[in-house]
Scaffold this active site. Structure first.
Site, PDB file in Angstrom:
ATOM      1  N   ASN A  65       0.875  -1.174   0.000  1.00 13.69           N
ATOM      2  CA  ASN A  65       0.000   0.000   0.000  1.00 13.69           C
ATOM      3  C   ASN A  65       0.913   1.224   0.000  1.00 13.69           C
ATOM      4  O   ASN A  65       1.500   1.556   1.028  1.00 13.69           O
ATOM      5  CB  ASN A  65      -0.898  -0.019   1.245  1.00 13.69           C
ATOM      6  N   TRP A  66       1.028   1.840  -1.163  1.00 10.83           N
ATOM      7  CA  TRP A  66       1.955   2.974  -1.283  1.00 10.83           C
ATOM      8  C   TRP A  66       1.426   4.218  -0.572  1.00 10.83           C
ATOM      9  O   TRP A  66       2.152   5.181  -0.391  1.00 10.83           O
ATOM     10  CB  TRP A  66       2.195   3.316  -2.749  1.00 10.83           C
ATOM     11  N   LYS A  67       0.139   4.214  -0.239  1.00 11.54           N
ATOM     12  CA  LYS A  67      -0.488   5.399   0.367  1.00 11.54           C
ATOM     13  C   LYS A  67      -0.255   6.623  -0.534  1.00 11.54           C
ATOM     14  O   LYS A  67      -0.202   6.458  -1.748  1.00 11.54           O
ATOM     15  CB  LYS A  67       0.009   5.584   1.805  1.00 11.54           C
ATOM     16  N   HIS A 111      -9.473   1.152   4.946  1.00  9.55           N
ATOM     17  CA  HIS A 111      -8.207   1.392   5.670  1.00  9.55           C
ATOM     18  C   HIS A 111      -8.473   2.365   6.817  1.00  9.55           C
ATOM     19  O   HIS A 111      -9.254   3.306   6.681  1.00  9.55           O
ATOM     20  CB  HIS A 111      -7.152   1.950   4.712  1.00  9.55           C
ATOM     21  N   GLU A 147      -6.830   4.753   7.913  1.00 12.20           N
ATOM     22  CA  GLU A 147      -6.569   6.169   7.595  1.00 12.20           C
ATOM     23  C   GLU A 147      -7.767   6.780   6.888  1.00 12.20           C
ATOM     24  O   GLU A 147      -8.087   7.958   7.093  1.00 12.20           O
ATOM     25  CB  GLU A 147      -5.290   6.277   6.746  1.00 12.20           C
ATOM     26  N   GLU A 167      -5.269  -4.729  10.496  1.00 18.51           N
ATOM     27  CA  GLU A 167      -4.196  -3.757  10.718  1.00 18.51           C
ATOM     28  C   GLU A 167      -4.476  -2.991  12.005  1.00 18.51           C
ATOM     29  O   GLU A 167      -5.267  -2.043  12.013  1.00 18.51           O
ATOM     30  CB  GLU A 167      -4.147  -2.757   9.565  1.00 18.51           C
ATOM     31  N   GLY A 205       2.794   2.292  10.715  1.00 20.19           N
ATOM     32  CA  GLY A 205       3.764   3.366  10.531  1.00 20.19           C
ATOM     33  C   GLY A 205       4.479   3.765  11.815  1.00 20.19           C
ATOM     34  O   GLY A 205       5.160   4.785  11.853  1.00 20.19           O
ATOM     35  N   SER A 250       3.658  -2.175  10.307  1.00 19.95           N
ATOM     36  CA  SER A 250       5.110  -2.280  10.513  1.00 19.95           C
ATOM     37  C   SER A 250       5.660  -3.669  10.190  1.00 19.95           C
ATOM     38  O   SER A 250       6.609  -4.124  10.810  1.00 19.95           O
ATOM     39  CB  SER A 250       5.489  -1.854  11.938  1.00 19.95           C
ATOM     40  N   GLY A 292       2.936  -1.151   4.183  1.00 18.88           N
ATOM     41  CA  GLY A 292       3.008   0.277   3.863  1.00 18.88           C
ATOM     42  C   GLY A 292       4.436   0.674   3.527  1.00 18.88           C
ATOM     43  O   GLY A 292       4.922   0.451   2.415  1.00 18.88           O
ATOM     44  N   GLY A 293       5.131   1.247   4.505  1.00 19.36           N
ATOM     45  CA  GLY A 293       6.463   1.806   4.282  1.00 19.36           C
ATOM     46  C   GLY A 293       7.417   0.887   3.535  1.00 19.36           C
ATOM     47  O   GLY A 293       8.129   1.323   2.614  1.00 19.36           O
TER      48      GLY A 293
HETATM   49  P1  13P Z   1       3.195   0.312   7.602  1.00 23.04           P
HETATM   50  O1  13P Z   1       3.665  -0.989   6.995  1.00 23.04           O
HETATM   51  O2  13P Z   1       3.946   1.499   7.074  1.00 23.04           O
HETATM   52  O3  13P Z   1       3.109   0.238   9.079  1.00 23.04           O
HETATM   53  O4  13P Z   1       1.691   0.521   7.063  1.00 23.04           O
HETATM   54  C1  13P Z   1       0.792  -0.517   7.172  1.00 23.04           C
HETATM   55  C2  13P Z   1      -0.423  -0.129   6.421  1.00 23.04           C
HETATM   56  O5  13P Z   1      -1.173   0.734   6.838  1.00 23.04           O
HETATM   57  C3  13P Z   1      -0.679  -0.814   5.149  1.00 23.04           C
HETATM   58  O6  13P Z   1      -1.967  -0.564   4.695  1.00 23.04           O
END
Ligand code: 13P
Length: 251
Positions: free
Chosen positions: A9-11, A96, A98, A168, A174, A214, A235-236
């Site tokens: 997930n590149w966000k 998600h 967010e 999640e 993050g 994470s 994510g990251g």
């Molecule tokens: P991180 O891997 O950066 O913690 O993000 C997880 C995430 O929200 C994937 O959708």
């Protein structure tokens, strides 16, 4: 058979040239490889068509990170499920935390989004997970159960079979704090049990349930070794090929 899936997930990261370069580099890294999991990348909307065109989509699925809760029409700035499908994307990340937190996504809106995604042949990657206060109060199971009961548990069994679940915990996203392997396994087993109660054991055993928060090149192998963890939503660590490839290779 349930599938193992590693989904990025590149966000809201990467310009179009940067994102295209990342996708092409990943495509090259996977050429000739036979990963033991399906690989998906969730890009911003504007990248979808170019990325789908530039990579081998038989090897790497493309996901949007959201879709509209309306089919089409006068909804300025929105992107519909059918538009997403027309880019060559096959998946859409929905619910998600967010989006729930910053963009007011309610269960009601998510029900429309899931229905439209399915109607347009997209696979929803449906996210759930609790905040730190909920975990501290040891109410995470009830919280996640409610999130699922208000949304995807209303689907027919046939439709539910088409979705992927991602757990999640918000406190792990993050933050560098990963849920411990035991916490992740325990919650995913709990979710699978809920699916079994709702839809039966066969469907529960075939549902891919991912962990996100994470997850990285160092902890992926241990997480993925658990019986109920069928992959990760990353994510990251999906923003560079070496890390993402190492997570894929953890299967
Ligand atoms: P991180 O891997 O950066 O913690 O993000 C997880 C995430 O929200 C994937 O959708």
């Amino acid at each position: 058979m349930k599938k193992n899936i590693v989904a990025g997930n590149w966000k809201m990261n990467k310009t179009l040239p940067e994102g295209l370069a990342l996708a092409i580099e990943l495509n090259a890294a996977l050429a000739g490889a036979q990963p033991n999991c399906d690989v998906v990348i969730g890009t911003p909307f504007i990248h979808l068509a170019s990325v789908a065109e530039a990579i081998d989509t038989n090897k790497i699925g493309v996901a949007a990170q959201n879709c509209a809760d309306k089919e089409s029409g006068a909804y300025t700035g929105e992107i519909s499920a059918s538009m997403i499908k027309s880019t060559g994307a096959e998946y859409v990340i929905l619910g998600h935390s967010e989006r729930r937190e910053y963009y007011g996504e309610t269960s009601e809106k998510l029900n429309s989004k899931v229905a439209l995604a399915l109607a347009n042949g997209l696979t929803p990657i449906y996210c759930c997970g609790e905040a730190l206060e909920v975990r501290n109060a040891n109410e995470q199971n009830t919280y996640v159960k409610n999130q699922l009961e208000e949304t995807v548990f209303n689907l027919s069994a046939d439709d539910f079979k088409k979705i992927v679940i991602a757990y999640e915990p918000i406190w792990a996203i993050g933050t560098g704090i990963t849920a411990s392997t035991e916490q992740a396994q325990e919650m995913l087993a709990f979710i699978r049990g809920l699916i079994a109660t709702q839809f039966g054991h066969e469907i529960a055993d075939e549902t891919s349930i991912l962990y996100g928060g994470s997850c990285n090149a160092k902890n992926a192998a241990e997480l993925f070794s658990q019986p109920d963890i069928d992959g990760g939503l990353i994510g990251g660590a999906s923003l560079n090929v070496a890390d993402f490839k190492a997570i894929i290779d953890a299967f």
